[in-house]
Design a protein around this motif. Sequence first.
Motif, mmCIF file in Angstrom:
data_model
loop_
_atom_site.group_PDB
_atom_site.id
_atom_site.type_symbol
_atom_site.label_atom_id
_atom_site.label_comp_id
_atom_site.label_asym_id
_atom_site.label_seq_id
_atom_site.Cartn_x
_atom_site.Cartn_y
_atom_site.Cartn_z
ATOM 1 N N SER A 176 16.584 7.985 -14.035
ATOM 2 C CA SER A 176 15.471 7.062 -14.246
ATOM 3 C C SER A 176 14.252 7.802 -14.784
ATOM 4 O O SER A 176 13.583 7.344 -15.728
ATOM 5 N N ALA A 246 22.661 0.049 -12.870
ATOM 6 C CA ALA A 246 21.330 -0.117 -12.294
ATOM 7 C C ALA A 246 20.242 0.100 -13.340
ATOM 8 O O ALA A 246 19.283 -0.677 -13.442
ATOM 9 N N LEU A 247 20.382 1.138 -14.144
ATOM 10 C CA LEU A 247 19.372 1.429 -15.153
ATOM 11 C C LEU A 247 19.386 0.387 -16.269
ATOM 12 O O LEU A 247 18.327 -0.020 -16.764
ATOM 13 N N THR A 249 20.218 -2.735 -16.000
ATOM 14 C CA THR A 249 19.606 -3.951 -15.467
ATOM 15 C C THR A 249 18.083 -3.837 -15.486
ATOM 16 O O THR A 249 17.387 -4.769 -15.900
ATOM 17 N N ARG A 250 17.578 -2.703 -15.059
ATOM 18 C CA ARG A 250 16.126 -2.528 -15.037
ATOM 19 C C ARG A 250 15.526 -2.547 -16.437
ATOM 20 O O ARG A 250 14.520 -3.219 -16.696
ATOM 21 N N GLN A 253 15.523 -6.073 -17.860
ATOM 22 C CA GLN A 253 14.489 -6.901 -17.246
ATOM 23 C C GLN A 253 13.107 -6.558 -17.789
ATOM 24 O O GLN A 253 12.294 -7.448 -18.070
ATOM 25 N N GLU A 254 12.850 -5.273 -17.940
ATOM 26 C CA GLU A 254 11.551 -4.864 -18.463
ATOM 27 C C GLU A 254 11.358 -5.336 -19.897
ATOM 28 O O GLU A 254 10.276 -5.780 -20.294
ATOM 29 N N ARG A 259 9.507 -8.814 -14.012
ATOM 30 C CA ARG A 259 9.247 -7.797 -13.009
ATOM 31 C C ARG A 259 10.543 -7.498 -12.277
ATOM 32 O O ARG A 259 11.273 -8.403 -11.917
ATOM 33 N N PRO A 260 10.882 -6.227 -12.068
ATOM 34 C CA PRO A 260 12.090 -5.903 -11.293
ATOM 35 C C PRO A 260 12.033 -6.516 -9.896
ATOM 36 O O PRO A 260 10.979 -6.568 -9.275
ATOM 37 N N ASP A 264 15.903 -4.327 -6.298
ATOM 38 C CA ASP A 264 16.417 -3.516 -7.380
ATOM 39 C C ASP A 264 16.505 -2.065 -6.919
ATOM 40 O O ASP A 264 15.564 -1.523 -6.356
ATOM 41 N N VAL A 266 16.366 0.698 -8.399
ATOM 42 C CA VAL A 266 15.461 1.648 -9.013
ATOM 43 C C VAL A 266 14.056 1.433 -8.537
ATOM 44 O O VAL A 266 13.310 2.348 -8.300
#
Length: 266
Positions: A176, A246-247, A249-250, A253-254, A259-260, A264, A266
Amino acid sequence: MRRVARDFELGSRQGLAWTEPKRFPWIVVLLPTLVGLPVLRLGISAAVEGQRSDGAWYYGLPLLILGAAMVAAAGYFLFLALTRRQAQVWVGHYQHGIVREVAGHVPEAYSWDEIDGIRRRGTKVTNGIISATTHELWVCPREGAEITVSDAYKGVARFTDELDKTFTRVRLPQDSDRLKAGERVDFLGAHLDPAGVGYLDHRLGWREVERVTVKHGWLEIHRHGDEKPWARLPVEMVQNLSVFLALATRMRQEAAGKRPRSDDPV
């Protein structure tokens, strides 16, 4: 294994998978030997007697062939028993790394920082009545041979899940931070960077990504407006799959201006 883990400061053991080599069926060596030797002896006696009395040693030839064949079979099975014996293997998952020990050899120990990544595969097999899931896990040290744990190991399902969770907790913050610093993060068959997700020479910008999913052993990356996946890779081709998901998805979303979520990872 415990001493090596202590020497390398790997912490307490969190899980263990081990093999139980099958014992060789020595009856396949003993039975042909016990029967073949007397038959071979009778064949030799018959050949000697035939040569002495009638000048025809070949009277004992059938017994000679049968006895020799049985003794040869016993020798072949003995060769297999001595050359293809399976050594027992233990693979231990610790707080800060992993240890692999093969019976009769010095254990190998790796901290999480010495491991490039892990890959795993779970395949559901069914015959129409009974279904089962097979498991495989590959741990890839930076130096040293790849460590493979499969269904030949006892406790493989739980071991694989727990090791994946621990390694993800270690690697996720590191990757991350690399993304935040503008670096590209490789996951063997796929990669992520601040601008998008890609595989080989293809890349899809984050604003174009609709979702990233795992389905029936395949990683699927979907683009907005397309019915078929933009990319589809077998999960074993993606290193550190849980970190990748996970990354991705974040980042998606960004890019979508969301907003995560509080849960989440991360």
